[in-house]
Design a protein around this motif. Structure first.
Motif, PDB file in Angstrom:
ATOM      1  N   MET A 147       0.854  -1.191   0.000  1.00 15.27           N
ATOM      2  CA  MET A 147       0.000   0.000   0.000  1.00 15.27           C
ATOM      3  C   MET A 147       0.888   1.239   0.000  1.00 15.27           C
ATOM      4  N   VAL A 148       0.488   2.224  -0.792  1.00 13.42           N
ATOM      5  CA  VAL A 148       1.170   3.521  -0.790  1.00 13.42           C
ATOM      6  C   VAL A 148       0.133   4.561  -0.398  1.00 13.42           C
ATOM      7  N   ILE A 149       0.365   5.220   0.724  1.00 13.61           N
ATOM      8  CA  ILE A 149      -0.575   6.227   1.218  1.00 13.61           C
ATOM      9  C   ILE A 149      -0.048   7.610   0.866  1.00 13.61           C
ATOM     10  N   TYR A 150      -0.923   8.408   0.285  1.00 13.76           N
ATOM     11  CA  TYR A 150      -0.589   9.778  -0.103  1.00 13.76           C
ATOM     12  C   TYR A 150      -1.226  10.791   0.841  1.00 13.76           C
ATOM     13  N   ALA A 151      -2.327  10.397   1.462  1.00 10.26           N
ATOM     14  CA  ALA A 151      -2.995  11.264   2.435  1.00 10.26           C
ATOM     15  C   ALA A 151      -3.918  10.406   3.290  1.00 10.26           C
ATOM     16  N   TYR A 190      -3.470  12.791  13.963  1.00  7.33           N
ATOM     17  CA  TYR A 190      -3.618  11.630  13.081  1.00  7.33           C
ATOM     18  C   TYR A 190      -4.110  12.035  11.704  1.00  7.33           C
ATOM     19  N   SER A 191      -3.299  12.848  11.052  1.00  5.23           N
ATOM     20  CA  SER A 191      -3.606  13.321   9.706  1.00  5.23           C
ATOM     21  C   SER A 191      -2.302  13.573   8.963  1.00  5.23           C
ATOM     22  N   SER A 192      -2.321  13.332   7.674  1.00  2.13           N
ATOM     23  CA  SER A 192      -1.141  13.612   6.857  1.00  2.13           C
ATOM     24  C   SER A 192      -0.940  15.108   6.636  1.00  2.13           C
ATOM     25  N   ALA A 193      -1.853  15.927   7.139  1.00  2.00           N
ATOM     26  CA  ALA A 193      -1.641  17.381   7.072  1.00  2.00           C
ATOM     27  C   ALA A 193      -0.322  17.733   7.750  1.00  2.00           C
ATOM     28  N   LYS A 194       0.061  16.968   8.781  1.00  2.00           N
ATOM     29  CA  LYS A 194       1.347  17.181   9.447  1.00  2.00           C
ATOM     30  C   LYS A 194       2.494  16.957   8.456  1.00  2.00           C
ATOM     31  N   ASN A 195       2.418  15.859   7.700  1.00  4.99           N
ATOM     32  CA  ASN A 195       3.458  15.549   6.722  1.00  4.99           C
ATOM     33  C   ASN A 195       3.563  16.650   5.670  1.00  4.99           C
ATOM     34  N   TYR A 196       2.398  17.128   5.225  1.00  8.17           N
ATOM     35  CA  TYR A 196       2.381  18.159   4.181  1.00  8.17           C
ATOM     36  C   TYR A 196       2.850  19.514   4.711  1.00  8.17           C
ATOM     37  N   VAL A 255       3.895   8.929   4.461  1.00  8.68           N
ATOM     38  CA  VAL A 255       3.125   9.170   3.240  1.00  8.68           C
ATOM     39  C   VAL A 255       4.061   9.607   2.118  1.00  8.68           C
ATOM     40  N   GLU A 256       3.579   9.410   0.908  1.00  6.38           N
ATOM     41  CA  GLU A 256       4.226   9.955  -0.274  1.00  6.38           C
ATOM     42  C   GLU A 256       3.511  11.269  -0.575  1.00  6.38           C
ATOM     43  N   ILE A 257       4.239  12.350  -0.623  1.00  6.94           N
ATOM     44  CA  ILE A 257       3.628  13.663  -0.859  1.00  6.94           C
ATOM     45  C   ILE A 257       3.223  13.781  -2.333  1.00  6.94           C
TER      46      ILE A 257
END
Length: 196
Positions: free
Chosen positions: A64-68, A178-184, A193-195
């Motif tokens: 699995m590749v998660i982007y968001a 618990y959100s990819s908003a942190k990563n972004y 995640v992959e941006i």
């Protein structure tokens, strides 16, 4: 009259089942899925962490590749694809594993004041579903939507990241743990995640 209503209901269900499928196995998908009866399960750190760990496991070991992503109290949003070209299968595996794991955490948690009620609701949902042997944790529908343009990707990304803001939990998207908003936002998130 009832026969006409029944035919319309069946047609509507068939249309939905055709509409929400993983047609392009290599595609990028937006999915949302919720706990049965929209139970707010994810209000304790250990439950959030269990889902995050399950997602990370799928990325590391299953392709699995998660982007968001965003884990809300009763539901999850994801943008993902599958390196093995079977997004429906990997999502099913994630939901099956996490369902069993989370139910056991709830059962074993001596501080869970809603334990009996939550397990009873899951058992009730399971009895209404012929595909479930005992309890049902997740609703079955995922409503996969293939993301085919940069505009649609941007819309779904904004939707996912602003979910906790719209719910009034935080004032800025990257403040939700618990959100990819942190990563972004250039921070370290709970799930790699992959941006986009």
């Amino acid at each position: 009259m009832n026969f006409v209503y029944l035919r319309l209901t069946i047609k509507f269900a068939e249309d939905l089942s055709r509409k929400y499928k993983f047609y392009n196995k290599e595609g990028l998908y937006f999915v949302s899925f919720a706990t049965v009866y929209w139970i707010d399960v994810f209000v304790r750190e250990q439950y959030f962490a269990a889902v995050a760990n399950s997602l990370e496991y799928c990325c590391t070991n299953k392709g699995m590749v998660i982007y968001a992503y965003c884990i809300m109290p009763s539901h999850i949003h994801l943008i993902f694809n599958d390196q093995n070209s079977d997004p429906g299968k990997i999502l099913k595996e994630f939901k099956t594993y996490s369902s069993k794991y989370l139910q056991s955490l709830i059962e074993e948690n001596p501080q869970e004041s809603r334990k009996e009620w939550m397990l009873w609701m899951m058992e009730r949902a399971g009895k209404m579903n012929s595909n479930v042997k005992n309890r049902q944790f997740w609703q079955q529908n995922n409503k996969p939507i293939e993301l085919w343009s940069s505009k649609v990707i941007s819309q779904k990304l904004d939707y996912i990241h602003n979910n906790p803001v719209e719910a009034g939990f935080v004032e800025e998207a990257h403040h939700w743990k618990y959100s990819s908003a942190k990563n972004y936002a250039g921070e370290v998130g709970q799930v790699p995640v992959e941006i986009l």
